[in-house]
Each structure stands twice: as structure tokens, then as C-alpha cells.
Design a protein around this motif. Structure first.
Motif, short mmCIF file in Angstrom:
data_model
loop_
_atom_site.label_atom_id
_atom_site.label_comp_id
_atom_site.label_asym_id
_atom_site.label_seq_id
_atom_site.Cartn_x
_atom_site.Cartn_y
_atom_site.Cartn_z
N GLY A 6 0.84 -1.19 0.00
CA GLY A 6 0.00 0.00 0.00
C GLY A 6 0.88 1.24 0.00
O GLY A 6 1.76 1.38 0.86
N ILE A 7 0.68 2.11 -0.98
CA ILE A 7 1.50 3.31 -1.14
C ILE A 7 0.65 4.53 -0.83
O ILE A 7 -0.37 4.76 -1.49
CB ILE A 7 2.08 3.40 -2.57
CG1 ILE A 7 2.93 2.17 -2.88
CG2 ILE A 7 2.89 4.68 -2.74
CD1 ILE A 7 3.37 2.08 -4.33
N ILE A 8 1.06 5.31 0.16
CA ILE A 8 0.33 6.52 0.51
C ILE A 8 1.05 7.70 -0.14
O ILE A 8 2.21 7.99 0.18
CB ILE A 8 0.27 6.71 2.03
CG1 ILE A 8 -0.35 5.48 2.71
CG2 ILE A 8 -0.54 7.96 2.39
CD1 ILE A 8 -0.31 5.55 4.24
N GLY A 9 0.39 8.37 -1.05
CA GLY A 9 0.97 9.52 -1.73
C GLY A 9 1.16 9.26 -3.21
O GLY A 9 1.86 8.32 -3.62
N GLY A 10 0.54 10.12 -4.04
CA GLY A 10 0.62 9.98 -5.49
C GLY A 10 1.48 11.05 -6.13
O GLY A 10 1.17 11.52 -7.23
N GLY A 11 2.55 11.43 -5.45
CA GLY A 11 3.55 12.30 -6.06
C GLY A 11 4.54 11.45 -6.83
O GLY A 11 4.32 10.26 -7.06
N ILE A 129 -2.62 4.49 9.90
CA ILE A 129 -1.94 3.24 9.58
C ILE A 129 -1.96 2.40 10.84
O ILE A 129 -1.39 2.77 11.87
CB ILE A 129 -0.49 3.48 9.12
CG1 ILE A 129 -0.46 4.42 7.92
CG2 ILE A 129 0.20 2.16 8.79
CD1 ILE A 129 0.92 4.95 7.58
N GLU A 130 -2.63 1.27 10.78
CA GLU A 130 -2.81 0.43 11.96
C GLU A 130 -1.92 -0.80 11.89
O GLU A 130 -1.66 -1.34 10.82
CB GLU A 130 -4.28 0.01 12.09
CG GLU A 130 -5.22 1.20 12.23
CD GLU A 130 -6.69 0.80 12.22
OE1 GLU A 130 -6.98 -0.36 11.84
OE2 GLU A 130 -7.55 1.64 12.56
N LYS A 131 -1.43 -1.23 13.02
CA LYS A 131 -0.59 -2.43 13.17
C LYS A 131 0.62 -2.43 12.25
O LYS A 131 0.90 -3.42 11.58
CB LYS A 131 -1.43 -3.68 12.94
CG LYS A 131 -2.64 -3.82 13.86
CD LYS A 131 -3.36 -5.14 13.63
CE LYS A 131 -4.00 -5.21 12.27
NZ LYS A 131 -4.73 -6.47 12.03
N PRO A 132 1.37 -1.31 12.18
CA PRO A 132 2.52 -1.29 11.27
C PRO A 132 3.62 -2.27 11.65
O PRO A 132 4.44 -2.64 10.81
CB PRO A 132 3.03 0.16 11.38
CG PRO A 132 2.59 0.61 12.73
CD PRO A 132 1.26 -0.05 12.95
N ASP A 133 3.67 -2.69 12.92
CA ASP A 133 4.72 -3.61 13.36
C ASP A 133 4.25 -5.06 13.32
O ASP A 133 4.91 -5.95 13.87
CB ASP A 133 5.20 -3.24 14.76
CG ASP A 133 4.06 -3.10 15.76
OD1 ASP A 133 2.88 -3.18 15.33
OD2 ASP A 133 4.34 -2.92 16.96
N SER A 134 3.11 -5.33 12.63
CA SER A 134 2.63 -6.69 12.46
C SER A 134 2.89 -7.17 11.04
O SER A 134 3.43 -6.42 10.21
CB SER A 134 1.12 -6.75 12.75
OG SER A 134 0.39 -6.15 11.68
N VAL A 155 3.47 -1.21 3.92
CA VAL A 155 2.97 0.14 3.67
C VAL A 155 4.17 1.05 3.43
O VAL A 155 5.15 1.01 4.18
CB VAL A 155 2.14 0.69 4.86
CG1 VAL A 155 1.69 2.13 4.57
CG2 VAL A 155 0.94 -0.20 5.12
N VAL A 156 4.10 1.87 2.38
CA VAL A 156 5.16 2.83 2.09
C VAL A 156 4.58 4.24 2.16
O VAL A 156 3.63 4.56 1.42
CB VAL A 156 5.80 2.59 0.71
CG1 VAL A 156 6.93 3.59 0.47
CG2 VAL A 156 6.34 1.16 0.61
N GLY A 157 5.13 5.06 3.04
CA GLY A 157 4.67 6.43 3.17
C GLY A 157 5.45 7.35 2.26
O GLY A 157 6.61 7.68 2.54
N GLY A 279 8.80 -1.64 11.54
CA GLY A 279 8.05 -2.84 11.21
C GLY A 279 7.89 -2.97 9.71
O GLY A 279 8.86 -3.06 8.97
N ARG A 280 6.64 -2.96 9.25
CA ARG A 280 6.36 -3.08 7.82
C ARG A 280 5.92 -1.74 7.21
O ARG A 280 5.31 -1.71 6.14
CB ARG A 280 5.33 -4.16 7.57
CG ARG A 280 5.84 -5.54 7.94
CD ARG A 280 5.23 -6.61 7.10
NE ARG A 280 5.92 -7.88 7.27
CZ ARG A 280 5.68 -8.95 6.52
NH1 ARG A 280 4.78 -8.88 5.54
NH2 ARG A 280 6.32 -10.09 6.73
#
Length: 392
Positions: A6-11, A129-134, A155-157, A279-280
Motif C-alpha cells: 500500500g503506497i500513501i501519496g501519489g507524487g 496506519i494500523e498495526k505497522p509492526d505486524s 505500507v510505504v509512506g 516494522g512493515r
């Protein structure tokens, strides 16, 4: 919804990562909070390092870049009414830079994304962003008037300095380093052909000025101004007069003037967040680091992050090895700090310091004269400006 990345940001960072993942067979979804029109019209950087050009070719997004990009062989330094050319290919073994506006890169990547996939959702605001370390992080977002969830493996911010990704890191893990500068840039776009073939970095009596371009018919220029400056307080004539004064040399050269179509003021800052992984959840681009624009590193650093990340994901996809992902933060931060140092040095060398004295002034001139007179010093500037090699 469910996806691998999942990629957050469309730059440019998020879109380029999506294209590179798509070409390796990995599925992903891009969430962009703004409209397509807004994203494609944002005025940002336009100087591309060799590595950024290579990455766009690798992503299959360089067709217009090849046709319209302006390859530059160097830059010009101006000070004490003198001009000094820094020849990049001679000093770096053939490396160059290319002028191609970030807005055009985004248009190219959006068009490819919408035509070929993977999914790109505009007006999709990431809320948490929930449970990033799972092993199964989840992105909550709002799209088309309702709240939805995106379940991911990673997830990539890529959501910029004001996004939510960096704030998801626990306080016990996050370390930040920053520096605010006592001046800003007043930037303009003008419908006039550039007055030069390459970028001019000038240290005039009134402060710093930069002459750049967006196309053979559109010039992009900047002036150092005090923090808090209101762009509307600067008339077009005042801007052109000040630019002409700061670019002035004891030679036959004229600054072309034309209609100014846009004005903006950009504060200057350096910012680095460590680490770039929790985490992830991974950070890329402005979500993790900001540099003053003097060294033209912002966009290029974001692309460098993405290239490392794409290769790490490709290794995971191909061999199931997470070795490169485990090294991602350290690898990127080593490059980030080199670019931060270079941008800081360029900024301090070229800008008039509001509290500076005659001693500081002479030190700045001595640094510039060292670059103009020493091949070694010029080669160091050229190597950093064109982009340090990506080590993996």
C-alpha cells in the motif's frame, strides 16, 4: 481492499514506486489525497540527476523525457561580477543532468498508471496506519464519501512532510534532526526564453539568485528574500531589476525579461527523520527528509529512496529474502546525509547571511574561488550535483 504494497501519496515517489513494482509483477495500490488536477499542476523541482533519468527509463516512463528533456553539461557560478563554468562530463567521467519539470514527470506517471495499472485512487485521504509492526498492516482511508480499509503486507509512506506516515512511528523510535534557515526563496515562472544554456548560481551583493528553466520558452528564476516575505509585495519590475543586479557580470550578458505568470515564496529548511522503517512501514522522499533546494536534491533523493526500495521488494518477490529491506533505512540514510551536507554547504556558500559580517563574507568568497580554481574542488561539487552512485 487487499494488496501487497500500500503506497500513501501519489507524487513522483509513490507513482514511480508503483510503476517499478508493477514491472516486477508485484501488486500495489496508490492512495492520493488530492485531485488529479491538483497533483498534475503542483510546481516543484525540475533538475534530474543521472540516476533519476535512469530510473524513469527503467520504469518505462521516459518517452516524453527523451523528447523534451534538456540535457545540461554543467552549471555556471557567478560572484564578484565574474562567471565560472563547472563542466560536469569532464569532471565526473561523463555524467550530466537533465531539466524536465516534476509536473511533467507526474503527468507521465499518472497516465501510465491509469492506462496499465496498478490502482491509483485520487481524493483518497489516508486517515491512519494500523498495526505497522505486524505482518498485516492496515491503512484506513476516506474515498468517495466513506471510510474504507486497505489491508497490506507492506505500507510505504510517500505522503510528504505533512503526511501521516512519519507520525505513525513511535516516539521511542523516532529521531529528528533539523535546521531552519534565516531566508527564503521568491520563485517566479516567466514566459520568456532562458537567458542562458545552463543554470546560473549567483552570489550578488543583495544575496543569492538562481536562473533555471522549465522549457526553451519558459524561465524559472529565484531570489533570496527575508523570511516572511509576501510575494505580492514584489512588483514584476522590482523582481527583474533585482535579478539583473544579482546576475550582473563584467561582460556582455543580458537578462531576458518577460511576463511573470506565477510567484511563490519557499522557506528553507533541512530535516532528517531516523529511521526510515518501522516494522512493515517504510518512508520515502519528503516523508523522511527535506533539503534546501540549493543543491537540487529533493526530488532526486526521493527517487533514490524508491530505487533502493523497488530493488528490495523485487528481491523479496523473487527470492523471499528480506535482506535488502532490512538494510533499506541505513542504506538510504547514508545517502540522505551526504545530500543534506552538500545542500547545506551550497546554501551557506551562496546566500548572504542576515547576521553575517565581513569575515563571513570573505569566507564565502574563498570557498567559491577554491571551486573556480581547483579541479579537485570543482570535481567534488560536480560529483555531488550530478548524483552520487547508488550503492547496493
Amino acid at each position: 481492499m487487499r494488496t501487497t504494497v500500500g503506497i500513501i501519496g501519489g507524487g513522483p515517489a509513490g507513482l514511480l514506486l508503483a510503476r517499478l513494482l508493477h514491472r516486477t509483477g508485484m501488486d500495489c495500490v496508490v492512495l492520493e489525497a488530492r485531485t488529479r488536477e491538483y497533483v498534475e499542476q503542483r510546481q516543484r523541482a525540475g533538475m534530474l540527476e543521472q540516476g533519476t533519468v535512469d530510473a524513469l527509463h527503467e520504469a518505462g516512463a521516459a518517452e516524453r523525457l527523451k523528447a523534451e528533456g534538456m540535457v545540461h553539461q554543467g552549471i555556471e557560478l557567478r560572484f564578484d561580477r565574474e562567471r565560472h563554468h563547472i563542466d560536469f562530463p569532464t569532471l565526473t567521467g561523463g555524467r550530466t543532468v537533465t531539466i524536465y519539470a516534476q509536473t511533467e514527470i507526474v503527468k507521465d506517471l499518472v497516465a501510465l498508471q491509469l492506462a496499465e495499472g496498478p490502482p491509483l485512487l485520487f481524493e483518497a485521504e489516508a486517515l491512519a496506519i494500523e498495526k505497522p509492526d505486524s505482518d498485516s498492516p492496515v491503512v484506513r482511508f476516506r474515498h468517495e464519501g466513506r471510510e474504507q480499509t486497505l489491508a497490506c503486507d507492506w505500507v510505504v509512506g510517500c505522503d510528504g512532510f505533512h503526511g501521516i506516515a512519519r507520525d505513525t512511528f513511535p516516539d521511542t523510535l523516532s529521531r529528528t534532526y533539523e535546521r531552519d534557515y534565516p531566508y527564503s526563496w521568491l520563485g517566479i515562472l516567466a514566459d520568456v526564453a532562458p537567458s542562458c544554456d545552463e543554470l546560473i548560481y549567483a552570489r550578488g551583493e543583495g544575496g543569492f539568485a538562481l536562473h533555471s528553466m522549465r522549457s526553451p520558452h519558459v524561465s524559472r528564476l529565484y531570489l533570496q528574500v527575508p523570511n516572511g516575505t509576501d510575494a505580492d509585495e514584489w512588483s514584476d519590475d522590482r523582481i527583474w531589476d533585482e535579478l539583473a543586479a544579482r546576475f550582473a557580470i563584467d561582460a556582455d550578458w543580458t537578462l531576458h525579461r518577460g511576463p511573470i505568470t506565477a510567484k511563490s515564496v519557499t522557506p528553507m529548511r533541512s530535516f532528517v527523520h531516523e529511521p526510515m522503517r518501522h516494522g512493515r512501514l517504510l518512508l520515502a522522499g519528503d516523508a523522511a527528509h527535506i533539503v534546501p533546494p540549493t543543491g537540487a536534491k529533493g526530488l532526486n533523493l526521493a527517487v533514490s529512496d524508491v530505487r533502493v526500495l523497488a530493488r528490495a521488494f523485487a528481491e523479496l518477490h523473487r527470492t523471499k529474502s528480506g535482506q535488502l529491506l532490512d538494510a533499506y533505512s541505513d542504506m538510504c540514510l547514508a545517502r540522505v546525509w551526504q545530500a543534506t551536507r552538500f545542500s547545506y554547504d551550497m546554501t551557506k556558500m551562496l546566500h548572504a547571511q542576515p547576521d553575517g559580517d565581513a569575515f563571513e563574507n570573505r569566507l564565502q568568497l574563498s570557498r567559491l574561488r577554491r571551486i573556480a580554481a581547483s579541479r579537485h574542488a570543482a570535481a567534488e561539487l560536480a560529483a555531488n550535483y550530478t548524483g552520487l552512485p547508488l550503492l547496493m
